[in-house]
Design an enzyme around this catalytic site. Structure first.
Site, PDB file in Angstrom:
ATOM      1  N   ARG A  53      40.717  35.660  43.966  1.00  0.00           N
ATOM      2  CA  ARG A  53      40.168  36.596  43.272  1.00  0.00           C
ATOM      3  C   ARG A  53      41.019  36.953  41.849  1.00  0.00           C
ATOM      4  NH1 ARG A  53      39.351  40.586  48.534  1.00  0.00           N
ATOM      5  NH2 ARG A  53      38.603  38.856  49.680  1.00  0.00           N
ATOM      6  N   ARG A  90      31.356  31.967  39.482  1.00  0.00           N
ATOM      7  CA  ARG A  90      31.475  33.251  39.307  1.00  0.00           C
ATOM      8  C   ARG A  90      30.868  33.775  37.736  1.00  0.00           C
ATOM      9  NH1 ARG A  90      34.954  36.535  42.299  1.00  0.00           N
ATOM     10  NH2 ARG A  90      33.573  38.180  41.661  1.00  0.00           N
ATOM     11  N   GLN A 202      39.633  45.620  47.723  1.00  0.00           N
ATOM     12  CA  GLN A 202      40.522  44.964  46.904  1.00  0.00           C
ATOM     13  C   GLN A 202      42.039  45.911  46.914  1.00  0.00           C
ATOM     14  OE1 GLN A 202      37.385  44.556  46.143  1.00  0.00           O
ATOM     15  NE2 GLN A 202      37.085  42.666  44.744  1.00  0.00           N
ATOM     16  N   ASP A 242      37.903  42.359  33.847  1.00  0.00           N
ATOM     17  CA  ASP A 242      37.330  40.778  34.015  1.00  0.00           C
ATOM     18  C   ASP A 242      36.817  40.383  32.451  1.00  0.00           C
ATOM     19  OD1 ASP A 242      36.959  40.020  37.003  1.00  0.00           O
ATOM     20  OD2 ASP A 242      36.995  42.066  36.844  1.00  0.00           O
ATOM     21  N   LYS A 253      35.712  46.053  37.927  1.00  0.00           N
ATOM     22  CA  LYS A 253      35.147  46.115  39.323  1.00  0.00           C
ATOM     23  C   LYS A 253      34.326  47.547  39.234  1.00  0.00           C
ATOM     24  CE  LYS A 253      35.789  43.601  41.825  1.00  0.00           C
ATOM     25  NZ  LYS A 253      34.874  42.622  42.304  1.00  0.00           N
TER      26      LYS A 253
END
Length: 356
Positions: A53, A90, A202, A242, A253
């Protein structure tokens, strides 16, 4: 950084010269398990199933995955097919496609017999550059922590962090964690509020990292951040991302947007740490970013070890579930972008990343 007291990166080339090793993040923090990836399909599966990840790290894994594919078949058709397959694993993190595009562009002009070695070399460069950029992000963000520490001598600098922007999500150092590691190593008193980051927790990986490095921290629920800010217990928020779009919107996130709103309401500086590869000038704004919708079972079930260490899965609801993995924080809520070139403020300064 260190895991089990041993200095390591989060991705490494195995002794055979073509397989790579990674930590299985699905097993952390309960156990430390390593995965060996030898084929493109294994790399794609590791990305899709979240065994690996973090936007920068999945880019690095994908780069090696493309090299593995070329080792089997280095034709133009195989190159394009592998690129397409890996890119689909992804959809949200821009580093994935960036790394694939970079390796593909590097090898396309070459004769087929030279492509595999060239792809492996380019993947290795991507990893080396990521480590260097994250170290530079740390150096850029360190003065922010120093400044706060100078204003409250003898007291800890309280930093709120969401998800895992640490070395497990990159090749080394992490993005948002890099300034914290440097501050701690310098002797500055820092304390990190670590959001659990449901549904995949996470934050537990961040807590694991900080514990390995000896950084004081507290694990809190996702919804505790607003109260902590209201009570004056947060000096700054810093997190990873991201994708940052051309206008400075931040895709990160799920839950990031709420932290930004709370920070804005309580005059808490809100920083986003990113390497060059996470800035996406081709996407105009956050509304244009594809938001990954993941399986509802991630929300409706909880997995973890019982008191005897046996992994178990518990169902917490049988109701219908929506599980968007990311949200968008408008640029207006961002105090600054901590980059390898310093702390940038606003879309115009971000655009300088491309010019350079």
């Amino acid at each position: 950084m260190k895991i089990d007291g041993i200095t390591t990166r989060s991705i490494w080339l195995e002794a055979d010269g073509h397989s790579i090793g990674i930590f299985d993040q699905r097993a952390l923090p309960w156990s430390i398990e390593r995965l060996i990836l030898s084929e493109m399909e294994q790399a794609a599966d590791a990305i899709a199933t979240m065994a690996t990840r973090g936007a920068p790290l999945i880019g690095a894994v994908a780069a090696y995955g493309l090299a593995m594919a070329l080792r089997q078949d280095s034709s133009d058709q195989a190159l394009e097919a592998a690129h397409k397959h890996l890119a689909a694993t992804r959809p949200t993190a821009v580093n994935l496609r960036w790394a694939l595009d970079r390796v593909a562009a590097h090898v396309r002009p070459l004769p087929q017999h030279r492509r595999p070695a060239a792809a492996y070399a380019e993947a290795a460069r991507i990893c080396d550059e990521d480590e260097a950029m994250n170290r530079a992000i740390g150096a850029a963000g360190l003065p922010l922590i120093r400044e706060i520490a100078a204003r409250k001598p003898g007291q800890p600098v309280n930093i709120l962090m969401h998800c895992n922007p640490g070395w497990l999500a990159t090749v080394d150092w992490g993005t948002a964690t890099a300034p914290i590691y440097l501050a701690h190593d310098e002797g500055l008193p820092v304390h990190v509020w670590v959001d659990e980051t449901r549904p995949r927790n996470q934050g537990a990986l961040t807590a694991f990292e900080l514990a390995e490095h000896g950084v004081p921290h507290s694990y809190v629920t996702d919804n505790a951040g607003g109260l902590l800010m209201q009570q004056g217990l947060v000096d700054m928020v810093i997190l990873g991302t991201d994708r940052v779009t051309a206008n400075g919107d931040v895709c990160n996130k799920i839950g990031t947007y709420l932290k930004a709103l709370a920070a804005h309401a309580h005059d808490v500086p809100f920083y986003v740490a990113l390497p060059d590869s996470t800035y996406d000038p081709a996407t105009p704004d956050g509304a244009s970013v594809p938001i990954e919708e993941r399986n509802g079972k991630e929300v409706s079930t909880v997995t973890g070890p019982d008191t005897e260490g046996v992994m178990r899965q518990i169902t917490v609801t049988r109701s219908p579930v929506r599980n968007p993995a990311f949200d968008i924080t408008p640029a207006a809520l961002v105090t600054g972008y901590v980059t390898p070139r310093g702390v940038l403020r606003g879309a115009e300064e971000l655009a300088s990343l491309i010019k350079e």
